[in-house]
Design an enzyme around this catalytic site. Structure first.
Site, PDB file in Angstrom:
ATOM      1  N   GLY A  50       3.661   3.206  -2.797  1.00 19.38           N
ATOM      2  CA  GLY A  50       3.823   4.313  -3.739  1.00 19.38           C
ATOM      3  C   GLY A  50       4.143   3.834  -5.142  1.00 19.38           C
ATOM      4  O   GLY A  50       5.025   3.004  -5.339  1.00 19.38           O
ATOM      5  N   GLY A 107       1.029  -2.755   1.097  1.00 19.21           N
ATOM      6  CA  GLY A 107       1.901  -2.819  -0.069  1.00 19.21           C
ATOM      7  C   GLY A 107       1.128  -3.254  -1.292  1.00 19.21           C
ATOM      8  O   GLY A 107      -0.100  -3.325  -1.276  1.00 19.21           O
ATOM      9  N   HIS A 167       2.145   5.624   3.996  1.00 17.90           N
ATOM     10  CA  HIS A 167       0.888   4.855   3.978  1.00 17.90           C
ATOM     11  C   HIS A 167       0.946   3.609   3.111  1.00 17.90           C
ATOM     12  O   HIS A 167       0.081   2.751   3.200  1.00 17.90           O
ATOM     13  CB  HIS A 167      -0.266   5.734   3.525  1.00 17.90           C
ATOM     14  CG  HIS A 167      -0.456   5.810   2.023  1.00 17.90           C
ATOM     15  ND1 HIS A 167       0.553   6.163   1.152  1.00 17.90           N
ATOM     16  CD2 HIS A 167      -1.542   5.591   1.246  1.00 17.90           C
ATOM     17  CE1 HIS A 167       0.089   6.145  -0.081  1.00 17.90           C
ATOM     18  NE2 HIS A 167      -1.175   5.804  -0.055  1.00 17.90           N
ATOM     19  N   HIS A 227      -5.862   7.316   5.953  1.00 16.10           N
ATOM     20  CA  HIS A 227      -4.684   7.919   5.322  1.00 16.10           C
ATOM     21  C   HIS A 227      -5.013   9.012   4.286  1.00 16.10           C
ATOM     22  O   HIS A 227      -4.134   9.434   3.557  1.00 16.10           O
ATOM     23  CB  HIS A 227      -3.681   6.876   4.799  1.00 16.10           C
ATOM     24  CG  HIS A 227      -4.199   5.870   3.825  1.00 16.10           C
ATOM     25  ND1 HIS A 227      -3.873   4.543   3.889  1.00 16.10           N
ATOM     26  CD2 HIS A 227      -4.990   6.001   2.762  1.00 16.10           C
ATOM     27  CE1 HIS A 227      -4.450   3.904   2.894  1.00 16.10           C
ATOM     28  NE2 HIS A 227      -5.133   4.765   2.196  1.00 16.10           N
ATOM     29  N   ASN A 228      -6.278   9.470   4.264  1.00 13.65           N
ATOM     30  CA  ASN A 228      -6.645  10.670   3.482  1.00 13.65           C
ATOM     31  C   ASN A 228      -7.573  11.500   4.361  1.00 13.65           C
ATOM     32  O   ASN A 228      -8.784  11.253   4.382  1.00 13.65           O
ATOM     33  CB  ASN A 228      -7.439  10.286   2.219  1.00 13.65           C
ATOM     34  CG  ASN A 228      -6.574   9.901   1.047  1.00 13.65           C
ATOM     35  OD1 ASN A 228      -5.361   9.833   1.157  1.00 13.65           O
ATOM     36  ND2 ASN A 228      -7.200   9.656  -0.082  1.00 13.65           N
ATOM     37  N   LEU A 283      -8.941  -6.343  -0.551  1.00 15.66           N
ATOM     38  CA  LEU A 283      -9.174  -7.066   0.695  1.00 15.66           C
ATOM     39  C   LEU A 283      -8.236  -8.260   0.621  1.00 15.66           C
ATOM     40  O   LEU A 283      -8.257  -8.995  -0.364  1.00 15.66           O
ATOM     41  CB  LEU A 283     -10.633  -7.494   0.750  1.00 15.66           C
ATOM     42  CG  LEU A 283     -11.181  -8.033   2.064  1.00 15.66           C
ATOM     43  CD1 LEU A 283     -12.714  -7.930   2.064  1.00 15.66           C
ATOM     44  CD2 LEU A 283     -10.747  -9.429   2.402  1.00 15.66           C
ATOM     45  N   CYS A 339      -9.898   7.381   2.994  1.00 16.35           N
ATOM     46  CA  CYS A 339      -9.404   6.103   2.513  1.00 16.35           C
ATOM     47  C   CYS A 339      -8.499   5.613   3.641  1.00 16.35           C
ATOM     48  O   CYS A 339      -7.789   6.408   4.258  1.00 16.35           O
ATOM     49  CB  CYS A 339      -8.614   6.306   1.230  1.00 16.35           C
ATOM     50  SG  CYS A 339      -8.116   4.758   0.501  1.00 16.35           S
TER      51      CYS A 339
END
Lengths: 485, 140
Positions: free
Chosen positions: A411, A383, A408, A333-334, A207, A100
């Site tokens: 959260g 964000g 990343h 980021h994974n 997107l 991802c």
């Protein structure tokens, strides 16, 4: 919630949990957070990051970044590096959505040019990029091509005229990771991959059309190097991953790992921490399959970028080249990758797991594309759809302190169920429109779950990482159009 | 409702707890919960049937595999189900099931979240007195 007084404060934005906190911890845990963020972190993060610290072969620290929240196995926002000979690999330390990641594309358009056409643009992209539950992608492209797609990544796109010449260089790892082996991927994963090729997904995937925020244009010189030159310049951000292909690979191997662990005498504190020695045959098979998913994800984002370029071209009656729609960067980021790092006298290869964490390589690193090498790797932090996103840059301190890693996203602080109780999708959509953000969503329930109030304050997360020195702010990006799966 | 969401567990994902007075009923309830995460089941008609036949090493794994099959059906066959009839064999290592649902139609169905996977986090089947219980966390 976490109690700051229970931890050793290392700096104003970092905290340490010693190995005495829990039996079996091999290394301390390190948390990056302001006191406020730390105290807002759920206890699940603390339990999970200290569970990770118990895994065989982990080196230095188990990390939780400022955006960390309770996941499964590893916390989301977690980083852990392992010795390649004595350490393990854990599918749960990478996540179901392998690779991802985030993509950022620039344009030479100013907001004044895009604003009158934002609805037309978002509606067209929504029609061109499949999004939402069970939606089919571009199956004809993928059928019979999965071997090449998963071994060559964005290079496959370049060979098939589906990428611009400079696209691959602007993707982490050049858009493909070596070591893929499609024979290690199940039939179910292949079927899910083919049917979802080129789709956005749902959940927190999106997107977004964004505008540089003039009030938070932190480093115009650095931004210029990334092609951002105007304080109202329009960019496009994409957040998605390997779709059902990666999800199924993780599912398949979690099952295998759990039953194989007994043979290696490994015990873990959470079933989603199932792991095996990195040099075992089973781990090698998983790594080869996981790399297939990582490369698939790079291609998936590339296919979506092509549709975005097509949409801009149609709406603005100019080709995408003349709109300067070059890729700024694409980050995973994974992921788990073998990388070379130095710390406390060690210099060599480590297996770095980043689950909901971004690579943040500093200036001079050879893996950064030549045009950016002097300044550092672009770091894209997405964000919530209401609060905007950030472009940052990697630092030398990240190399020294966190194996070149940072946060990343913002959260979550609120569950999906709770968010839906707080706000209705249609009401949120109208509220966002009043604030100048046109949203097109596949489902109203899904929209409500992604409301800004369900997330931490991204500015505080970014500020924390900036103050910690493990990534540096370049520019904040304000949403003006959003497509939500 | 025979299942309830656990809003304080795994914030980015969806956790639920299900219970039933039989193991067959527990599997059916868990399947209904997975459906409920993906779509408003009231908007499904149930005109299409799919049969499942699965074997696994234990009961936990059998439930995990069954729920995973529903996610695969959503992605590969574009099917979402509203009714389930499950028969778990006495040893708890195999099952046969029939699910009834519809091919996904964005106009007609009130779609919700695209479930990525069933996680093993907190996953488990247990018997408490006469009741069967399961906890499941879905990755969203």
């Amino acid at each position: 919630m976490a109690q700051a007084s229970s931890f050793k404060q290392v700096s104003d934005v970092s905290w340490e949990i010693p190995t005495t906190y829990k039996q079996g911890m091999r290394v301390p845990a390190r948390i990056y957070a302001t006191r406020k963020l730390l105290e807002a972190m759920d206890n699940g993060v603390i339990e999970q990051v200290t569970n990770v610290a118990c895994l065989p072969g982990i080196v230095r620290y188990a990390y939780a970044m400022a955006d960390a929240h309770w996941g499964y196995g590893f916390p989301i926002g977690g980083v852990a590096a392992f010795d390649v000979e004595k350490g393990v690999i854990s599918p749960g330390g990478i996540g179901f959505d392998v690779n991802c990641g985030m993509r950022l594309i620039r344009t030479n358009l100013r907001y004044s040019e895009v604003k009158p056409k934002i609805k037309e643009l978002v509606d067209l992209i929504f029609n061109l990029v499949p999004a939402g539950v069970g939606v089919k992608g571009f199956q004809n492209f993928a059928q019979g091509q999965m071997g090449d797609i998963t071994s060559l990544g964005v290079k496959w796109c370049a060979e098939h005229d589906l990428a611009w010449d400079d696209d691959p260089a602007h993707v982490e790892e050049g858009g493909y990771i070596k070591g893929a082996d499609i024979s290690k991927v199940s039939r179910q994963a292949m079927s899910r991959g083919v049917s979802q090729f080129g789709t956005l997904g749902s959940g927190n995937h999106y997107l977004e059309i964004q505008v540089v925020d003039p009030a938070r244009f932190f480093d115009p010189d650095l931004a210029k190097g990334f092609g951002i030159v105007h304080d109202d310049q329009v960019v496009v951000m994409i957040h998605c991953g390997s779709r059902g292909f990666g999800h199924q690979i993780c599912t398949d191997y979690l099952r295998n790992f759990e039953s194989s662990m007994r043979r290696y005498d490994i015990q873990v504190r959470d079933r989603d921490l199932a792991c095996l020695p990195f040099d075992s045959r089973e781990a090698k098979d998983y790594y080869s399959a996981m790399v297939c998913a990582a490369n698939f994800a790079f291609v998936n984002r590339q296919i979506i970028v092509n549709r975005v370029r097509e949409a801009f071209s149609k709406v603005f009656h100019r080709d995408a080249e003349s709109l300067d729609m070059h890729l700024i960067y694409d980050v995973c980021h994974n992921i788990a990758k073998v990388e070379r790092h130095s710390y406390e006298g060690f210099n060599g290869e480590l297996l770095v797991h980043r689950k909901g964490a971004t690579r943040s390589f500093g200036p001079g690193h050879p893996d950064i594309p030549a045009p950016y090498r002097e300044v550092g790797q672009p770091v894209i932090i997405g964000g919530s759809m209401e609060t905007g996103s950030y472009l940052l840059v990697g630092t030398k301190k990240a190399m020294e302190e966190t194996f070149g890693s940072t946060a990343h996203g913002s959260g979550r602080t609120m569950s999906r169920t709770a968010a839906k109780r707080e706000v209705r999708g249609a009401e949120l959509q109208k509220k966002m429109l009043d604030r100048g953000i046109y949203v097109k969503a596949a489902t109203m329930d899904g929209l409500a779950e992604e409301a800004g109030m369900a997330y931490k304050d991204i500015s505080e997360v970014v500020e924390t990482m900036d103050r910690a020195g493990i990534s540096r702010k370049v520019v904040a990006l304000r949403p003006v159009g959003n497509i939500k799966g | 409702m025979p299942f309830r969401y656990l809003p304080d567990v795994a914030l980015a994902d969806v956790a639920f707890e299900a219970e039933s007075d039989s193991i067959d009923g527990l599997f059916e309830t868990c399947a209904l919960a997975v459906t409920d995460v993906m779509v408003d089941p009231k908007t499904l008609k149930g005109g299409t049937a799919k049969n499942f036949s699965l074997e696994a090493q234990d009961l936990d794994r059998l439930l995990y595999d069954f729920l995973t099959e529903l996610i695969i059906s959503k992605d590969v066959d574009s099917l979402l189900f509203r009714e389930y009839s499950v028969k778990v064999d006495p040893g708890g290592r195999s099952l046969t099931a029939q699910a009834r649902g519809d091919a996904i139609d964005r106009e007609r169905h009130s779609l919700r979240n695209d479930v990525k996977a069933v996680t093993m986090h907190l996953f488990g089947v247990s018997q408490v007195g006469p009741r069967w219980k399961a906890t499941v966390v879905l990755d969203i």
